[in-house]
Write a protein that holds these residues in place. Structure first.
Motif, PDB file in Angstrom:
ATOM      1  N   LEU A  32       0.128  -1.365   0.028  1.00  0.00           N
ATOM      2  CA  LEU A  32       0.158  -0.435   0.254  1.00  0.00           C
ATOM      3  C   LEU A  32       0.438   1.248   0.242  1.00  0.00           C
ATOM      4  O   LEU A  32       0.400   2.236  -1.130  1.00  0.00           O
ATOM      5  N   ALA A  33       1.885   1.258   1.689  1.00  0.00           N
ATOM      6  CA  ALA A  33       2.568   2.858   0.910  1.00  0.00           C
ATOM      7  C   ALA A  33       3.661   2.457  -0.549  1.00  0.00           C
ATOM      8  O   ALA A  33       3.897   4.299  -0.951  1.00  0.00           O
ATOM      9  N   SER A  34       3.935   1.219  -0.955  1.00  0.00           N
ATOM     10  CA  SER A  34       4.629   2.089  -1.987  1.00  0.00           C
ATOM     11  C   SER A  34       3.324   2.574  -3.465  1.00  0.00           C
ATOM     12  O   SER A  34       4.499   2.870  -4.237  1.00  0.00           O
ATOM     13  N   ALA A  35       2.553   1.381  -3.539  1.00  0.00           N
ATOM     14  CA  ALA A  35       1.366   2.132  -4.685  1.00  0.00           C
ATOM     15  C   ALA A  35       1.187   3.113  -4.626  1.00  0.00           C
ATOM     16  O   ALA A  35       1.514   3.834  -4.948  1.00  0.00           O
ATOM     17  N   LEU A  36       0.702   3.839  -3.673  1.00  0.00           N
ATOM     18  CA  LEU A  36       0.566   5.762  -2.451  1.00  0.00           C
ATOM     19  C   LEU A  36       2.188   6.105  -2.908  1.00  0.00           C
ATOM     20  O   LEU A  36       1.787   7.068  -3.429  1.00  0.00           O
ATOM     21  N   GLY A  37       3.000   5.430  -3.520  1.00  0.00           N
ATOM     22  CA  GLY A  37       3.929   6.834  -3.356  1.00  0.00           C
ATOM     23  C   GLY A  37       4.743   6.952  -4.857  1.00  0.00           C
ATOM     24  O   GLY A  37       4.056   7.357  -5.644  1.00  0.00           O
ATOM     25  N   LEU A  38       3.912   5.571  -5.884  1.00  0.00           N
ATOM     26  CA  LEU A  38       3.681   5.602  -6.789  1.00  0.00           C
ATOM     27  C   LEU A  38       2.793   6.825  -7.582  1.00  0.00           C
ATOM     28  O   LEU A  38       3.212   7.216  -8.577  1.00  0.00           O
ATOM     29  N   TYR A  39       1.896   6.614  -6.911  1.00  0.00           N
ATOM     30  CA  TYR A  39       0.831   7.423  -7.153  1.00  0.00           C
ATOM     31  C   TYR A  39       1.412   8.870  -7.142  1.00  0.00           C
ATOM     32  O   TYR A  39       0.747   9.850  -7.949  1.00  0.00           O
ATOM     33  N   THR A  40       1.361   9.161  -5.784  1.00  0.00           N
ATOM     34  CA  THR A  40       2.452  10.260  -5.376  1.00  0.00           C
ATOM     35  C   THR A  40       3.274  10.871  -6.563  1.00  0.00           C
ATOM     36  O   THR A  40       3.209  12.147  -6.821  1.00  0.00           O
ATOM     37  N   ILE A  41       4.040  10.218  -7.403  1.00  0.00           N
ATOM     38  CA  ILE A  41       5.237  11.353  -8.216  1.00  0.00           C
ATOM     39  C   ILE A  41       4.340  10.996  -9.033  1.00  0.00           C
ATOM     40  O   ILE A  41       4.704  12.659  -9.913  1.00  0.00           O
ATOM     41  N   PHE A  42       3.567  10.294  -9.771  1.00  0.00           N
ATOM     42  CA  PHE A  42       2.738  11.251 -10.998  1.00  0.00           C
ATOM     43  C   PHE A  42       1.465  12.741 -10.677  1.00  0.00           C
ATOM     44  O   PHE A  42       0.162  13.088 -11.428  1.00  0.00           O
ATOM     45  N   MET A  43       1.642  12.876  -9.173  1.00  0.00           N
ATOM     46  CA  MET A  43       0.541  14.042  -8.322  1.00  0.00           C
ATOM     47  C   MET A  43       1.659  15.198  -9.049  1.00  0.00           C
ATOM     48  O   MET A  43       1.407  16.926  -8.057  1.00  0.00           O
ATOM     49  N   PHE A  44       2.279  15.512  -9.713  1.00  0.00           N
ATOM     50  CA  PHE A  44       3.473  16.564  -9.343  1.00  0.00           C
ATOM     51  C   PHE A  44       2.824  17.348 -10.032  1.00  0.00           C
ATOM     52  O   PHE A  44       3.008  18.415  -9.932  1.00  0.00           O
ATOM     53  N   LYS A  45       1.498  18.084 -10.900  1.00  0.00           N
ATOM     54  CA  LYS A  45       0.832  19.208 -11.270  1.00  0.00           C
ATOM     55  C   LYS A  45      -0.344  19.554 -10.393  1.00  0.00           C
ATOM     56  O   LYS A  45       0.107  21.020  -9.795  1.00  0.00           O
ATOM     57  N   ASN A  46      -0.405  19.023  -8.744  1.00  0.00           N
ATOM     58  CA  ASN A  46      -1.184  19.034  -7.859  1.00  0.00           C
ATOM     59  C   ASN A  46       0.013  18.865  -6.043  1.00  0.00           C
ATOM     60  O   ASN A  46      -0.906  18.376  -6.365  1.00  0.00           O
ATOM     61  N   ARG A  47       0.466  19.953  -5.882  1.00  0.00           N
ATOM     62  CA  ARG A  47       0.923  20.046  -5.223  1.00  0.00           C
ATOM     63  C   ARG A  47       1.417  19.720  -3.806  1.00  0.00           C
ATOM     64  O   ARG A  47       1.937  19.302  -3.146  1.00  0.00           O
ATOM     65  N   LYS A  48       0.259  20.664  -3.201  1.00  0.00           N
ATOM     66  CA  LYS A  48      -0.556  20.392  -2.370  1.00  0.00           C
ATOM     67  C   LYS A  48      -0.735  19.175  -1.939  1.00  0.00           C
ATOM     68  O   LYS A  48      -1.088  18.487  -1.340  1.00  0.00           O
ATOM     69  N   ARG A  49      -1.867  18.622  -3.285  1.00  0.00           N
ATOM     70  CA  ARG A  49      -2.090  17.527  -2.586  1.00  0.00           C
ATOM     71  C   ARG A  49      -1.052  15.698  -2.400  1.00  0.00           C
ATOM     72  O   ARG A  49      -0.468  15.051  -2.187  1.00  0.00           O
ATOM     73  N   GLN A  50      -0.037  16.505  -3.456  1.00  0.00           N
ATOM     74  CA  GLN A  50       1.217  15.572  -4.279  1.00  0.00           C
ATOM     75  C   GLN A  50       2.091  15.637  -2.246  1.00  0.00           C
ATOM     76  O   GLN A  50       2.195  14.943  -1.277  1.00  0.00           O
ATOM     77  N   ALA A  51       2.207  16.980  -1.640  1.00  0.00           N
ATOM     78  CA  ALA A  51       2.766  17.121  -0.167  1.00  0.00           C
ATOM     79  C   ALA A  51       1.605  16.172   0.568  1.00  0.00           C
ATOM     80  O   ALA A  51       2.006  15.172   1.692  1.00  0.00           O
ATOM     81  N   ALA A  52       0.374  15.879   0.859  1.00  0.00           N
ATOM     82  CA  ALA A  52      -0.492  15.408   1.862  1.00  0.00           C
ATOM     83  C   ALA A  52      -0.475  13.550   0.815  1.00  0.00           C
ATOM     84  O   ALA A  52       0.120  12.821   2.799  1.00  0.00           O
ATOM     85  N   LEU A  53      -0.033  13.292   0.258  1.00  0.00           N
ATOM     86  CA  LEU A  53       0.000  12.232  -0.326  1.00  0.00           C
ATOM     87  C   LEU A  53       1.400  11.401   0.349  1.00  0.00           C
ATOM     88  O   LEU A  53       1.890  10.484   0.598  1.00  0.00           O
ATOM     89  N   CYS A  54       2.307  12.166   0.352  1.00  0.00           N
ATOM     90  CA  CYS A  54       3.720  12.353   1.132  1.00  0.00           C
ATOM     91  C   CYS A  54       3.712  11.729   2.706  1.00  0.00           C
ATOM     92  O   CYS A  54       4.532  10.846   3.133  1.00  0.00           O
ATOM     93  N   LEU A  55       2.601  12.846   3.389  1.00  0.00           N
ATOM     94  CA  LEU A  55       2.245  12.005   4.513  1.00  0.00           C
ATOM     95  C   LEU A  55       2.229  11.315   5.105  1.00  0.00           C
ATOM     96  O   LEU A  55       2.591  10.789   5.770  1.00  0.00           O
ATOM     97  N   VAL A  56       0.806  11.010   4.275  1.00  0.00           N
ATOM     98  CA  VAL A  56       0.413   9.374   3.933  1.00  0.00           C
ATOM     99  C   VAL A  56       1.229   8.315   3.896  1.00  0.00           C
ATOM    100  O   VAL A  56       1.258   7.531   5.047  1.00  0.00           O
ATOM    101  N   CYS A  57       1.914   8.702   3.182  1.00  0.00           N
ATOM    102  CA  CYS A  57       3.338   7.254   2.520  1.00  0.00           C
ATOM    103  C   CYS A  57       4.139   6.860   4.431  1.00  0.00           C
ATOM    104  O   CYS A  57       4.367   6.307   3.819  1.00  0.00           O
TER     105      CYS A  57
END
Length: 116
Positions: A32-57
């Motif tokens: 789950l952590a790896s899949a979320l990290g991979l998904y987070t890589i492709f969220m580069f256009k929405n930096r606020k969501r990317q930061a939140a997903l990094c914290l969840v990771c």
């Protein structure tokens, strides 16, 4: 966007998370952590969501140790841990570093917007 340092941090965290653990609960949490990290890589256009997903990771990588402690308490896992048991901690640190990079990028973009 592979040229961003946080993308490299997240990619290394994903690779570290692909280590196979024999116990299913540990494997599920790490995947789950790896899949979320991979998904987070492709969220580069929405930096606020990317930061939140990094914290969840980060939290998922730290939850791995909670699951391990529960399994040791129940007697389903050995108290002698292999050296790969430190990999989720390294992945959590890398996700945290990626989050700091994303936040720095967001500040940089906001500063550039003020100048215009």
């Amino acid at each position: 966007m592979i040229q961003r340092k946080q993308t490299v941090f997240l990619l290394v965290a994903v690779v570290l998370g692909m280590v196979h653990f024999l116990a299913w609960p540990l494997f599920i949490v790490q995947m789950l952590a790896s899949a979320l990290g991979l998904y987070t890589i492709f969220m580069f256009k929405n930096r606020k969501r990317q930061a939140a997903l990094c914290l969840v990771c980060v939290l998922l990588n730290l939850a791995w140790y909670i699951v391990l402690a529960v399994m040791i308490q129940q007697g389903k896992a050995s108290e002698q841990l292999p050296i790969v048991a430190c990999l989720p901690l390294i992945a959590a640190i890398l996700c945290f570093m990626a989050r700091r990079g994303v936040i720095a990028d967001e500040k940089l973009v906001r500063a550039a917007d003020r100048i215009r």
